[in-house]
Design a protein around this motif. Structure first.
Motif, PDB file in Angstrom:
ATOM      1  N   UNK A   1       7.192   0.368   4.018  1.00 17.46           N
ATOM      2  CA  UNK A   1       6.670   2.016   3.762  1.00 17.46           C
ATOM      3  C   UNK A   1       6.721   2.466   4.903  1.00 17.46           C
ATOM      4  N   UNK A   2       6.725   3.445   4.570  1.00 18.91           N
ATOM      5  CA  UNK A   2       6.711   4.080   6.524  1.00 18.91           C
ATOM      6  C   UNK A   2       5.210   4.270   6.478  1.00 18.91           C
ATOM      7  N   UNK A   3       4.996   3.676   7.437  1.00 20.54           N
ATOM      8  CA  UNK A   3       3.801   3.538   7.824  1.00 20.54           C
ATOM      9  C   UNK A   3       2.777   5.194   8.443  1.00 20.54           C
ATOM     10  N   UNK A   4       1.943   6.019   7.560  1.00 17.58           N
ATOM     11  CA  UNK A   4       1.385   6.659   8.511  1.00 17.58           C
ATOM     12  C   UNK A   4       1.132   7.982   9.988  1.00 17.58           C
ATOM     13  N   UNK A   5      -0.049   6.988  10.386  1.00 17.55           N
ATOM     14  CA  UNK A   5      -0.036   6.796  12.119  1.00 17.55           C
ATOM     15  C   UNK A   5       1.149   7.547  12.660  1.00 17.55           C
TER      16      UNK A   5
ATOM     17  N   UNK B   1      10.759   4.285   1.655  1.00 20.50           N
ATOM     18  CA  UNK B   1      11.285   5.786   1.455  1.00 20.50           C
ATOM     19  C   UNK B   1       9.555   6.454   1.434  1.00 20.50           C
ATOM     20  N   UNK B   2       8.471   5.869   1.605  1.00 22.72           N
ATOM     21  CA  UNK B   2       7.228   6.639   0.793  1.00 22.72           C
ATOM     22  C   UNK B   2       5.974   6.247   1.908  1.00 22.72           C
ATOM     23  N   UNK B   3       5.065   6.959   2.060  1.00 19.55           N
ATOM     24  CA  UNK B   3       4.085   7.182   2.904  1.00 19.55           C
ATOM     25  C   UNK B   3       2.762   6.265   1.630  1.00 19.55           C
TER      26      UNK B   3
ATOM     27  N   UNK C   1      -6.405  -3.653  -2.529  1.00 18.45           N
ATOM     28  CA  UNK C   1      -7.645  -3.101  -1.551  1.00 18.45           C
ATOM     29  C   UNK C   1      -7.761  -1.460  -1.741  1.00 18.45           C
ATOM     30  N   UNK C   2      -8.381  -0.840  -1.623  1.00 19.21           N
ATOM     31  CA  UNK C   2      -8.416   0.629  -1.318  1.00 19.21           C
ATOM     32  C   UNK C   2      -7.987   0.822  -0.484  1.00 19.21           C
ATOM     33  N   UNK C   3      -7.583   0.848   1.201  1.00 19.61           N
ATOM     34  CA  UNK C   3      -7.759   0.810   1.972  1.00 19.61           C
ATOM     35  C   UNK C   3      -6.134   0.830   2.365  1.00 19.61           C
ATOM     36  N   UNK C   4      -5.810   2.006   3.127  1.00 14.88           N
ATOM     37  CA  UNK C   4      -3.847   2.172   3.139  1.00 14.88           C
ATOM     38  C   UNK C   4      -3.462   0.515   3.716  1.00 14.88           C
ATOM     39  N   UNK C   5      -2.624   0.199   3.271  1.00  9.28           N
ATOM     40  CA  UNK C   5      -1.627  -0.918   3.662  1.00  9.28           C
ATOM     41  C   UNK C   5      -1.156  -0.380   5.186  1.00  9.28           C
ATOM     42  N   UNK C   6      -1.122  -2.103   5.508  1.00  8.38           N
ATOM     43  CA  UNK C   6      -0.357  -1.753   6.902  1.00  8.38           C
ATOM     44  C   UNK C   6       1.405  -2.413   6.694  1.00  8.38           C
ATOM     45  N   UNK C   7       2.170  -2.173   7.210  1.00  4.18           N
ATOM     46  CA  UNK C   7       3.564  -2.107   7.029  1.00  4.18           C
ATOM     47  C   UNK C   7       4.491  -3.355   7.617  1.00  4.18           C
ATOM     48  N   UNK C   8       3.553  -4.459   8.318  1.00  6.64           N
ATOM     49  CA  UNK C   8       4.368  -5.260   9.026  1.00  6.64           C
ATOM     50  C   UNK C   8       4.491  -6.976   7.745  1.00  6.64           C
ATOM     51  N   UNK C   9       6.004  -7.374   7.430  1.00  8.84           N
ATOM     52  CA  UNK C   9       6.166  -8.232   6.985  1.00  8.84           C
ATOM     53  C   UNK C   9       6.214  -9.754   7.535  1.00  8.84           C
ATOM     54  N   UNK C  10       5.408 -10.448   6.218  1.00  8.91           N
ATOM     55  CA  UNK C  10       4.831 -11.656   6.731  1.00  8.91           C
ATOM     56  C   UNK C  10       3.792 -11.460   5.765  1.00  8.91           C
ATOM     57  N   UNK C  11       2.883 -12.662   6.032  1.00  9.34           N
ATOM     58  CA  UNK C  11       1.721 -13.294   5.861  1.00  9.34           C
ATOM     59  C   UNK C  11       0.431 -12.517   5.934  1.00  9.34           C
ATOM     60  N   UNK C  12       0.671 -11.703   7.164  1.00  5.60           N
ATOM     61  CA  UNK C  12      -0.615 -11.194   7.089  1.00  5.60           C
ATOM     62  C   UNK C  12      -0.783 -10.274   5.125  1.00  5.60           C
ATOM     63  N   UNK C  13      -2.463  -9.913   4.617  1.00  6.25           N
ATOM     64  CA  UNK C  13      -2.769  -9.411   3.611  1.00  6.25           C
ATOM     65  C   UNK C  13      -2.840  -7.859   4.154  1.00  6.25           C
ATOM     66  N   UNK C  14      -2.561  -6.996   2.965  1.00  3.84           N
ATOM     67  CA  UNK C  14      -2.125  -5.465   2.649  1.00  3.84           C
ATOM     68  C   UNK C  14      -1.369  -5.127   2.881  1.00  3.84           C
TER      69      UNK C  14
END
Length: 793
Positions: A214-218, A282-284, A197-210
């Motif tokens: 990590x720490x979600x910036x939003x 611990x990253x964004x 991906x060239x888009x910042x990932x989400x941070x849900x553990x599971x089967x969803x892509x990308x």
């Protein structure tokens, strides 16, 4: 083979089977930052080494643990707990903390990881640490625990065969993470993130892509808890491969987030530091990106750093399987305005930087890191560039803003916001905003290296007003008109002024020396502190700023401004520059520990990368220690980084003038004298050379340059020789005082400085001085006689 049954028992010994993926496409093109090309196919661990696998290793070789393969502090911390040790020295045994067996191992140094690789390469033997188990194989460690890393062996001396397990080099790891041979119409290319991906990932553990741990910036939510506060009894790691829809193009998992991964350098020579890549829990987002990596000491261990294994191209047992088809922020290792200053055109300066001199030239390098040696005296701004100063810069040159010097997040990210832009392109106006108090004296953030270079150019060009052009921002200290991705080398001469650049971004060694060096240490032989607060103990971040070792850091995840471990997206976390008045470096700089990372120029040569140092408001003390540094692409912009400027040692710049009636030359740095010469018809021929200010006295290497005037021949004589001064007076010269100070010519000759040569023309009685070797070669043909080298600058 599934992740659940990657282990088997052979006799009484549990053996580890590393599941790997094949990385084909040998000889692939490097990414635009120079990383990722690998000239042979290889295999790499599909997952990071787990707690369970590391326990097998410890039980095989660490019944006694002379090389501290087990870290009792980090490996039992609730945040990343993984391993329990029982028994006594000589009969230690190890087991995973309940529920953590498939979590990635953390708390390991490069040497720990290299010993694990040796053990694998040697067939996972059972026995104490020694040449046949952990001390040789892929790497000849021979008991080494710190200092320079060790190069990978081509042949394992224990087996006489090519090395079959090792630590990935940066290129091997980078290609596996970010490369996809199918991009760009099957020509190959790179993603920004290791999740295809060239888009910042989400941070849900599971089967969803990308998705990434990590720490979600939003919202500041941690992946495991989906909360924005740290629970000190919570484990923030997740099982390897548990983000099952977010593999790389080759089929690796978790190369972003979870844990930073310990790598080996691409360079063949051993280094005092090693790279970490990928980001951790611990990253964004900006720290996960392909253009960012950390450099740390080889013995660094952390709650958020682990590793995976590579099987080099020379291995005879590469996994033949092809990769399966894809079906804000802690760092991680846990100008004052003056109405009196004038620009070159006589107008009042808008921004005046407070500078301190960093002397003690040719100091020793820091033996811990290899940084810090600087062979010249220079100046550096006492504080980072502020929001108020950057706003002034924008109003001068960014009415249109062709180069995006303003990042909208400077206005909308309330963690650091400080600048409001109004109007439309061509009529933009900028103002400092109130963000829980005035932002004017807080550091600017969301600036790239290129933004900082344009600010330096603007300062070096006299703070002009106008569009972004060669005379304002695009040339000066740096020529920025050619390449938008590669940081150029610093100009020796500013083409707009024909004089040395007066402001620039400090090199890494200059930044490092200003932060950590003190000539008073080691019985006045000089030495280095670990922190830029003149301390070897990590600074505190309590609410009082009166201490002598304090900084705006997030120790134990507690923010300085709020004294809370809860992160709020709408809270300002910046403090005014210079707030910690008693926590300066030896030379008097503020905030080189904490507040914001600061750009540096690395070795000042042209490069696809630039450096960041110092830690910031969402990082712990380890991020600001002298042995930790960060490397990024020069166009990176984030809420964690700003900059400060450096300047040459305070010098008087002498211009050369010629009297068109007589052909006599003279040299001056005095504005009153220059105005008088020009009004009398003398013509300026440009910059000639520089001298140190007259005040300061002489030393074994610095001498006063005396100026004398002969009213008959109109000749000015410049000399460092006291006897020549006396002789000249006897010949009718009038003594005019000390013109400045210069480096005297040593008996061994010049040592890299510019030499000023002196000539005499008998026909006119004129003395002439030049720093140009080409001009010096032409002067004898004009009737001048060389009198040798006079001084250096």
């Amino acid at each position: 083979m599934s992740i659940e049954n990657r282990y088997s028992l052979v006799g009484e010994d549990q053996l580890i089977n590393i599941e790997t993926v094949r990385i084909n496409d040998e000889g692939n093109q490097a990414d635009t930052n120079g990383y990722g090309r690998v000239d042979a196919n290889y295999s790499i661990g599909k997952y990071e080494i787990t707690v369970e696998q590391y326990c097998v290793f410890l039980n095989a070789v660490a019944a006694s643990d002379p090389y501290r393969l087990y870290n009792p502090g980090l490996m039992t911390s609730a945040l990343n707990a993984g391993i329990k040790r029982s028994g006594t020295d000589g009969s230690y045994s190890y087991s995973p903390v309940s529920g953590t067996d498939k979590f990635p191992i953390t708390g390991v140094s490069w040497f720990d990881a290299a010993r694990f690789a040796n053990w694998l390469a040697n067939g996972q033997p059972l026995g104490p640490c020694g040449p046949g188990t952990t001390e040789n194989g892929a790497y000849n460690l021979n008991g080494k625990l710190s200092g320079q890393s060790v190069s990978r062996n081509n042949v394992n001396p224990n087996t006489g065969t090519p090395v079959n397990f090792a630590l990935p080099t940066e290129n091997e790891w980078y290609k596996a993470a970010y490369y996809n041979p199918k991009l760009n119409n099957d020509k190959g290319g790179y993603y920004t993130y290791a999740t295809q991906s060239n888009t910042a990932p989400g941070n849900q553990i599971g089967k969803e892509s990308n998705q990434v741990n990590y720490i979600l910036d939003a919202n500041g939510f941690y992946s495991v808890t989906q909360k924005n506060a740290v629970n000190y009894s919570q484990n923030y790691l997740s099982a390897v491969g548990s983000l099952s829809g977010s593999q790389s193009a080759y089929g690796t998992f978790d190369q972003n987030g979870g844990v930073w991964e310990v790598l080996s350098n691409n360079k063949s020579q051993n280094q005092l530091y090693i790279p970490l890549r990928g980001g951790g829990w611990t990253s964004v987002a900006s720290l996960l990106q392909s253009g960012y990596w950390l450099g740390v000491g080889t013995d660094t261990e952390a709650v958020n750093a682990g590793f995976r294994i590579v099987q080099p191209a020379t291995s005879s047992n590469l996994n033949p399987e092809s990769p399966s088809e894809p079906t804000r922020p802690p760092s991680e290792i846990k100008l004052e305005q003056s109405d009196s200053a004038k620009t070159s055109n006589g107008a009042k300066k808008i921004v005046e930087l407070e500078l301190v001199t960093v002397g003690d030239a040719k100091n020793n390098v820091d033996p811990l890191t290899g940084f810090g040696n600087v062979d010249h005296t220079f100046q550096v701004s006492t504080k980072p560039i502020t929001i108020g100063q950057y706003t002034t810069f924008l109003n001068a040159v960014a009415r249109e803003d062709a180069n995006n010097l303003f990042n909208p997040l400077m206005q909308s990210d309330l963690n650091v916001a400080g600048i409001q832009r109004t109007g439309r392109a061509g009529e933009y106006q900028y103002s400092v905003i109130d963000n829980a108090g005035s932002s004017a004296n807080r550091p600017i953030t969301y600036v790239s290296w290129f933004d900082a270079a344009r600010f330096a150019n603007w300062m070096a060009n006299g703070q002009p007003t106008g569009i972004q052009s060669r005379s304002t921002t695009e040339d000066g200290a740096y020529s920025l008109l050619v390449d938008t991705t590669r940081a150029p080398a610093k100009n020796a001469i500013n083409p707009n002024t024909s004089k040395p650049s007066t402001y620039y971004i400090p090199s890494e060694n200059e930044w490092y020396k200003a932060a950590f060096f003190s000539p008073a240490l080691n019985n006045s032989n000089g030495g280095y502190y670990l922190y830029a607060t003149q301390s070897n103990v990590a600074p505190v971040n309590t609410s009082s700023n009166e201490g002598s070792n304090a900084a705006n850091l997030a120790n134990n995840f507690v923010f300085y401004n709020t004294q809370s471990n809860v992160y709020y997206p709408t809270t300002n976390y910046l403090t005014d520059v210079g707030l910690f008045a008693n926590s300066r470096s030896h030379y008097g700089t503020y905030d080189q520990t904490g507040l914001v990372y600061q750009w540096n120029d690395l070795d000042s040569n042209s490069s696809l990368e630039r450096g960041l140092r110092g830690g910031y408001w969402f990082s712990a003390g380890q991020s600001s220690i002298s042995s930790t540094f960060n490397i990024a692409t020069p166009n990176r912009e984030s809420s964690d980084a700003g900059f400060r400027l450096a300047a040459p040692e305070a010098q008087w710049m002498f211009d050369r003038f010629i009297d068109p009636l007589t052909g006599i030359h003279t040299f001056s740095a005095d504005s009153t004298e220059i105005a008088s010469l020009q009004s009398s018809g003398w013509k300026e021929e440009g910059y000639a050379w520089s001298l140190l200010p007259a005040a300061g006295g002489e030393s074994s290497t610095i001498a006063e340059v005396h100026r004398l005037y002969n009213p008959n021949s109109k000749d000015h004589l410049l000399t460092l020789n006291d006897a020549e001064v006396t002789s000249a007076k006897n010949l009718g010269y009038l003594y005019e005082g000390v013109a400045g100070r210069a480096l005297s010519i040593p008996s061994s000759g010049s040592t890299g400085s510019t030499v000023v040569q002196r000539f005499y023309r008998p026909s006119s009685g004129e003395h002439f001085y030049t720093a140009s070797s080409a001009e010096a070669a032409s002067l004898p043909g004009l009737g001048f006689v060389s009198e040798g080298a006079s001084w250096m600058f």
